[in-house]
Design an enzyme around this catalytic site. Structure first.
Site, short mmCIF file in Angstrom:
data_model
loop_
_atom_site.label_atom_id
_atom_site.label_comp_id
_atom_site.label_asym_id
_atom_site.label_seq_id
_atom_site.Cartn_x
_atom_site.Cartn_y
_atom_site.Cartn_z
N SER A 17 8.52 -8.39 -9.87
CA SER A 17 7.87 -9.64 -9.47
C SER A 17 7.99 -10.76 -10.49
O SER A 17 7.76 -11.92 -10.15
CB SER A 17 6.39 -9.38 -9.14
OG SER A 17 5.77 -8.62 -10.14
N ASP A 64 6.55 -11.36 -17.83
CA ASP A 64 5.92 -10.54 -16.79
C ASP A 64 5.10 -11.44 -15.88
O ASP A 64 4.84 -12.61 -16.21
CB ASP A 64 5.03 -9.46 -17.41
CG ASP A 64 4.88 -8.24 -16.51
OD1 ASP A 64 5.33 -8.31 -15.34
OD2 ASP A 64 4.32 -7.23 -16.96
N ASP A 65 4.69 -10.90 -14.73
CA ASP A 65 3.90 -11.70 -13.81
C ASP A 65 2.48 -11.89 -14.31
O ASP A 65 1.88 -12.95 -14.16
CB ASP A 65 3.89 -11.08 -12.40
CG ASP A 65 3.49 -9.62 -12.43
OD1 ASP A 65 2.30 -9.32 -12.64
OD2 ASP A 65 4.38 -8.75 -12.26
N GLY A 114 0.82 -1.21 0.00
CA GLY A 114 0.00 0.00 0.00
C GLY A 114 0.85 1.24 0.00
O GLY A 114 1.71 1.41 0.87
N ASN A 136 -7.32 -5.19 5.88
CA ASN A 136 -6.87 -5.51 4.53
C ASN A 136 -7.94 -6.38 3.88
O ASN A 136 -8.20 -7.48 4.37
CB ASN A 136 -5.54 -6.25 4.56
CG ASN A 136 -5.12 -6.78 3.19
OD1 ASN A 136 -5.45 -6.20 2.16
ND2 ASN A 136 -4.41 -7.89 3.18
#
Length: 495
Positions: A303, A365-366, A28, A101
């Site tokens: 990532s 890419d993720d 966040g 969350n």
């Protein structure tokens, strides 16, 4: 998606909370907050911005107390502003602060109940404030001047019966301690640990185990789905299952994108899950193109790096860091507005021309969400001189919005919604596009913990694990989340 932390210590916990929030900053970047308790007084600092900007020396000096909670906020569906920074606080009963969350899927009906039956006022459009008020009301109904663990668990059982969705929370009760709890499906992550000091045992709960590791805490275990853990000020720990028919269905997108690779969630190493994603992705590439002409594999940082390394190794081709990332730009798929997202991609990544010129490049890419980022990255690769640009993702096609706390856009703004792989490939400008198979993604994570009954894969398959998400709900979500709505009312979140 947000990050939460709570600590019951033997001395001031302000610096520990600050350090934990910096370790959870990736969860966040919109706002941050800390609440500590010193005797019967709450000390609070929260504001929009990164952790390093919200807390100054003068703030830390007044955040005194041996227990406290912290929160980093990432907006999902509502307005963004200082009033929505967490933790939230209510003064009755006892004084309770909470960090949350996730996302409640039945928020509207609960808001009406709170007003008409509980006689409570909700001041924001945040379901985190709703959840806090439900917990406070259920605790207040018991009428205890001094609540015990049984009272807290009784209130929690009532909370689970009233709310639905994905949620992991930490609450501070003035003068008593900290309560941590998780939704009955365990969609959002939550762990707790302890450490020994010369003054006694200290306890921490957090969204990810990395916060425990770095601060010297030993991971005890994950908070179970539907479970509540109550840690008293003297260090006494109480735990009880508070939900009917709980099941473990964690969000698999944590393993794909959000979580740090050095975290362990529900017994699954995020690092190893991403290694396995790369292995399965390489297997699919070799099945579909055994005679591929890939010269080099280049990951989109950060990532996708782990999966990209494994893909390159298993294909027997070079792995190169060909994209340099500006680490001071936020995650682009959550940027409000398409124009800002496009600008951010160019500011965030810059290609190293020598790694692209004259080569057939496989970018890994993720995932692909809107397609904004990968389309521009592919164009950058061509401008850097790549002969061909192939694109592979460690996740399947994202076709459906997330309703449990991730601000994925409305379905119509997802590049894979109602498009074939060939159509998506053309849209993003790649020479070839390959997605991970969902079954392989699930195996990549499930291999780490055989006790996980089913993952929440709703963004990929449209199967919402709570069973209460229908077309009407998704249409309302579209009205709140599409770019036109965000641009017209300035909103982009409530969590």
């Amino acid at each position: 998606m947000c990050g939460i932390v709570g600590i019951v210590g033997k001395s001031d916990v302000n610096l520990q909370l600050y350090d934990a929030l910096t370790l959870l900053q990736h969860r966040g970047q919109d706002a941050a907050g800390i609440v500590t308790c010193d005797g019967d007084r709450l000390c609070q600092q929260k504001a929009n911005g990164l952790v390093r900007d919200v807390f100054r020396a003068r703030h830390m000096q007044r955040l005194t107390g041996n227990f406290g909670i912290g929160h980093v906020r990432y907006p999902t569906a509502g307005s963004s502003g200082p009033a929505l920074a967490q933790p939230f606080y209510v003064n009755s009963p006892y004084g309770i602060a909470m960090g949350h969350n996730g996302n409640l899927t039945n928020m509207r009906e609960v808001v009406e109940e709170i007003f008409q039956q509980d006689l409570r006022h909700i001041n924001t459009d945040s379901d985190s404030e709703v959840l806090l008020n439900v917990f406070a009301h259920e605790l207040h109904k018991l009428g205890k001047l001094q609540p015990n663990a049984g009272d807290i668990f009784t209130a929690m059982k009532a909370v689970h019966k009233r709310v639905r969705g994905g949620y992991a929370c930490v609450a501070l009760i003035v003068g008593y301690g900290i309560v941590a709890f998780r939704d009955p499906h365990g969609i959002r992550p939550l762990v707790y640990g302890k450490r020994e000091t010369d003054k006694g045992t200290e306890y921490m709960v957090a969204s990810e185990s990395v916060a425990l590791d770095v601060l010297g805490y030993t991971l005890v275990r994950d908070v179970a789905p539907g479970e509540a853990i109550y840690i008293e000020l003297d260090g006494t720990v109480h735990a009880e299952q508070c939900a009917e028919n709980p099941s473990l269905n964690p969000c698999i997108f944590e393993h794909v994108y959000f979580a740090r690779p050095d975290s362990i969630m529900d017994g699954v190493s995020v690092h190893k899950a991403r290694l396995r994603q790369g292995e399965h992705l390489a297997e699919k590439i070799l099945r579909e193109r055994p005679d591929h002409d890939i010269d080099v594999v280049i990951p989109i940082p950060d990532s996708a790096r782990i999966a990209g390394q494994t893909v390159a190794h298993n294909l027997g081709v070079k792995f190169r860091e060909g994209m340099v990332k500006n680490r001071y730009i936020g995650r682009t798929f959550i940027m409000p507005g398409q124009k800002q997202r496009k600008k951010s991609v160019r500011q965030k990544l810059n290609p190293i021309t020598l790694e692209f010129r004259g080569k057939n490049v496989l970018l890994v890419d993720d995932s692909i969400v809107r397609g904004t980022t990968c389309k521009q990255i592919i164009q950058m690769a061509r401008e850097a001189g790549a002969a061909k640009v192939y694109f592979a993702t460690a996740a399947p096609a994202v076709k459906y919005p997330n309703v449990y706390g991730i601000d994925m856009p409305s379905a119509s703004e997802l590049v894979a919604h109602d498009r074939t792989t060939e159509e998506i490939c053309k849209e993003i400008g790649a020479d070839w596009l390959i997605y991970q198979d969902l079954a392989d993604l699930v195996v990549s994570s499930a291999e780490g913990n055989s006790e996980i009954e089913q993952f929440d894969c709703s963004v990929f398959d449209g199967n919402y694990i709570t069973g209460d998400v229908d077309e009407e709900y998704l249409e309302q979500l579209h009205a709140e989340r599409n770019d036109a709505a965000k641009n017209s009312n300035g909103s982009h979140s409530s969590l």
